[in-house]
Design a protein around this motif. Structure first.
Motif, PDB file in Angstrom:
ATOM      1  N   TRP A  47       5.769 -17.868 -13.392  1.00 49.85           N
ATOM      2  CA  TRP A  47       4.548 -17.458 -12.678  1.00 49.85           C
ATOM      3  C   TRP A  47       4.826 -17.106 -11.222  1.00 49.85           C
ATOM      4  N   TRP A  48       5.843 -17.720 -10.612  1.00 52.11           N
ATOM      5  CA  TRP A  48       6.208 -17.367  -9.239  1.00 52.11           C
ATOM      6  C   TRP A  48       6.705 -15.925  -9.163  1.00 52.11           C
ATOM      7  N   ILE A  49       7.489 -15.542 -10.146  1.00 51.97           N
ATOM      8  CA  ILE A  49       8.026 -14.183 -10.172  1.00 51.97           C
ATOM      9  C   ILE A  49       6.924 -13.189 -10.496  1.00 51.97           C
ATOM     10  N   ILE A  50       6.078 -13.535 -11.453  1.00 50.33           N
ATOM     11  CA  ILE A  50       4.963 -12.659 -11.808  1.00 50.33           C
ATOM     12  C   ILE A  50       4.003 -12.528 -10.627  1.00 50.33           C
ATOM     13  N   GLY A  51       3.761 -13.618  -9.919  1.00 52.18           N
ATOM     14  CA  GLY A  51       2.885 -13.579  -8.748  1.00 52.18           C
ATOM     15  C   GLY A  51       3.447 -12.719  -7.631  1.00 52.18           C
ATOM     16  N   ALA A  52       4.747 -12.834  -7.389  1.00 55.74           N
ATOM     17  CA  ALA A  52       5.381 -12.016  -6.355  1.00 55.74           C
ATOM     18  C   ALA A  52       5.360 -10.541  -6.747  1.00 55.74           C
ATOM     19  N   ALA A  53       5.566 -10.244  -8.021  1.00 59.71           N
ATOM     20  CA  ALA A  53       5.506  -8.856  -8.491  1.00 59.71           C
ATOM     21  C   ALA A  53       4.081  -8.322  -8.354  1.00 59.71           C
ATOM     22  N   GLY A  54       3.101  -9.155  -8.646  1.00 62.69           N
ATOM     23  CA  GLY A  54       1.703  -8.749  -8.475  1.00 62.69           C
ATOM     24  C   GLY A  54       1.358  -8.501  -7.013  1.00 62.69           C
ATOM     25  N   ALA A  55       1.875  -9.348  -6.137  1.00 64.79           N
ATOM     26  CA  ALA A  55       1.646  -9.155  -4.696  1.00 64.79           C
ATOM     27  C   ALA A  55       2.288  -7.863  -4.217  1.00 64.79           C
ATOM     28  N   ALA A  56       3.481  -7.563  -4.703  1.00 68.71           N
ATOM     29  CA  ALA A  56       4.148  -6.308  -4.331  1.00 68.71           C
ATOM     30  C   ALA A  56       3.351  -5.114  -4.827  1.00 68.71           C
ATOM     31  N   PHE A  57       2.835  -5.201  -6.036  1.00 66.59           N
ATOM     32  CA  PHE A  57       2.029  -4.118  -6.591  1.00 66.59           C
ATOM     33  C   PHE A  57       0.777  -3.885  -5.755  1.00 66.59           C
ATOM     34  N   VAL A  58       0.070  -4.968  -5.442  1.00 63.60           N
ATOM     35  CA  VAL A  58      -1.154  -4.855  -4.636  1.00 63.60           C
ATOM     36  C   VAL A  58      -0.825  -4.275  -3.264  1.00 63.60           C
ATOM     37  N   TRP A  59       0.272  -4.716  -2.657  1.00 62.33           N
ATOM     38  CA  TRP A  59       0.652  -4.221  -1.336  1.00 62.33           C
ATOM     39  C   TRP A  59       0.906  -2.716  -1.363  1.00 62.33           C
ATOM     40  N   PHE A  60       1.755  -2.274  -2.282  1.00 64.27           N
ATOM     41  CA  PHE A  60       2.167  -0.871  -2.287  1.00 64.27           C
ATOM     42  C   PHE A  60       1.096   0.068  -2.827  1.00 64.27           C
ATOM     43  N   GLU A  61       0.224  -0.421  -3.688  1.00 61.62           N
ATOM     44  CA  GLU A  61      -0.785   0.460  -4.265  1.00 61.62           C
ATOM     45  C   GLU A  61      -2.088   0.492  -3.466  1.00 61.62           C
ATOM     46  N   PHE A  62      -2.443  -0.610  -2.831  1.00 60.08           N
ATOM     47  CA  PHE A  62      -3.751  -0.675  -2.192  1.00 60.08           C
ATOM     48  C   PHE A  62      -3.686  -0.917  -0.685  1.00 60.08           C
ATOM     49  N   LEU A  63      -3.060  -2.007  -0.273  1.00 60.90           N
ATOM     50  CA  LEU A  63      -3.089  -2.392   1.140  1.00 60.90           C
ATOM     51  C   LEU A  63      -2.374  -1.401   2.042  1.00 60.90           C
ATOM     52  N   GLU A  64      -1.241  -0.891   1.591  1.00 56.25           N
ATOM     53  CA  GLU A  64      -0.500   0.055   2.416  1.00 56.25           C
ATOM     54  C   GLU A  64      -1.310   1.332   2.641  1.00 56.25           C
ATOM     55  N   ARG A  65      -2.016   1.772   1.613  1.00 58.12           N
ATOM     56  CA  ARG A  65      -2.862   2.958   1.758  1.00 58.12           C
ATOM     57  C   ARG A  65      -4.063   2.678   2.652  1.00 58.12           C
ATOM     58  N   MET A  66      -4.670   1.494   2.481  1.00 57.37           N
ATOM     59  CA  MET A  66      -5.842   1.155   3.291  1.00 57.37           C
ATOM     60  C   MET A  66      -5.479   1.053   4.769  1.00 57.37           C
ATOM     61  N   LEU A  67      -4.307   0.545   5.074  1.00 55.19           N
ATOM     62  CA  LEU A  67      -3.862   0.397   6.457  1.00 55.19           C
ATOM     63  C   LEU A  67      -3.273   1.677   7.025  1.00 55.19           C
ATOM     64  N   GLY A  68      -3.040   2.670   6.172  1.00 55.34           N
ATOM     65  CA  GLY A  68      -2.514   3.952   6.618  1.00 55.34           C
ATOM     66  C   GLY A  68      -1.031   3.947   6.902  1.00 55.34           C
ATOM     67  N   LEU A  69      -0.324   2.962   6.406  1.00 48.00           N
ATOM     68  CA  LEU A  69       1.106   2.866   6.697  1.00 48.00           C
ATOM     69  C   LEU A  69       1.907   3.945   5.983  1.00 48.00           C
ATOM     70  N   ASP A  70       1.444   4.379   4.816  1.00 47.87           N
ATOM     71  CA  ASP A  70       2.177   5.417   4.095  1.00 47.87           C
ATOM     72  C   ASP A  70       2.092   6.753   4.825  1.00 47.87           C
ATOM     73  N   LYS A  71       0.950   7.082   5.364  1.00 49.50           N
ATOM     74  CA  LYS A  71       0.780   8.346   6.093  1.00 49.50           C
ATOM     75  C   LYS A  71       1.454   8.302   7.460  1.00 49.50           C
ATOM     76  N   ARG A  72       1.457   7.131   8.085  1.00 50.68           N
ATOM     77  CA  ARG A  72       2.058   6.999   9.410  1.00 50.68           C
ATOM     78  C   ARG A  72       3.554   7.306   9.356  1.00 50.68           C
ATOM     79  N   LYS A  73       4.210   6.858   8.298  1.00 53.78           N
ATOM     80  CA  LYS A  73       5.637   7.133   8.144  1.00 53.78           C
ATOM     81  C   LYS A  73       5.871   8.622   7.947  1.00 53.78           C
ATOM     82  N   ASP A  74       5.020   9.257   7.136  1.00 53.77           N
ATOM     83  CA  ASP A  74       5.154  10.698   6.908  1.00 53.77           C
ATOM     84  C   ASP A  74       4.935  11.476   8.190  1.00 53.77           C
ATOM     85  N   HIS A  75       3.903  11.114   8.934  1.00 54.14           N
ATOM     86  CA  HIS A  75       3.606  11.824  10.173  1.00 54.14           C
ATOM     87  C   HIS A  75       4.737  11.658  11.186  1.00 54.14           C
TER      88      HIS A  75
END
Length: 77
Positions: free
Chosen positions: A27-55
């Motif tokens: 469950w620790w590994i599954i939880g960390a994988a879930g956290a990574a998924f949430v970060w890269f799919e939702f939080l990074e986009r909401m914070l604009g970090l993906d576009k900031r790197k491109d710009h």
């Protein structure tokens, strides 16, 4: 990336039954994988970090192109 690399290392240690990781719950590994998924799919986009790197990347390319152009024009005179 700061989540993916440790997750991969812990996964390898868990599969290899190394030291304390052999008794660790999956469950620790599954939880960390879930956290990574949430970060890269939702939080990074909401914070604009993906576009900031491109710009930043394209802005750097543009500045280099402008510098090269002006260096060429000043050398001709």
């Amino acid at each position: 990336m700061f989540i993916i690399v440790p997750l991969f290392i812990v996964l390898l240690l868990k599969v290899g039954d190394v030291w304390i990781f052999a008794n660790m719950s999956w469950w620790w590994i599954i939880g960390a994988a879930g956290a990574a998924f949430v970060w890269f799919e939702f939080l990074e986009r909401m914070l604009g970090l993906d576009k900031r790197k491109d710009h930043a990347h394209f802005e750097k390319i543009q500045k280099e192109r402008v510098k090269r152009t002006f260096d060429k024009t000043t050398k001709r005179r």
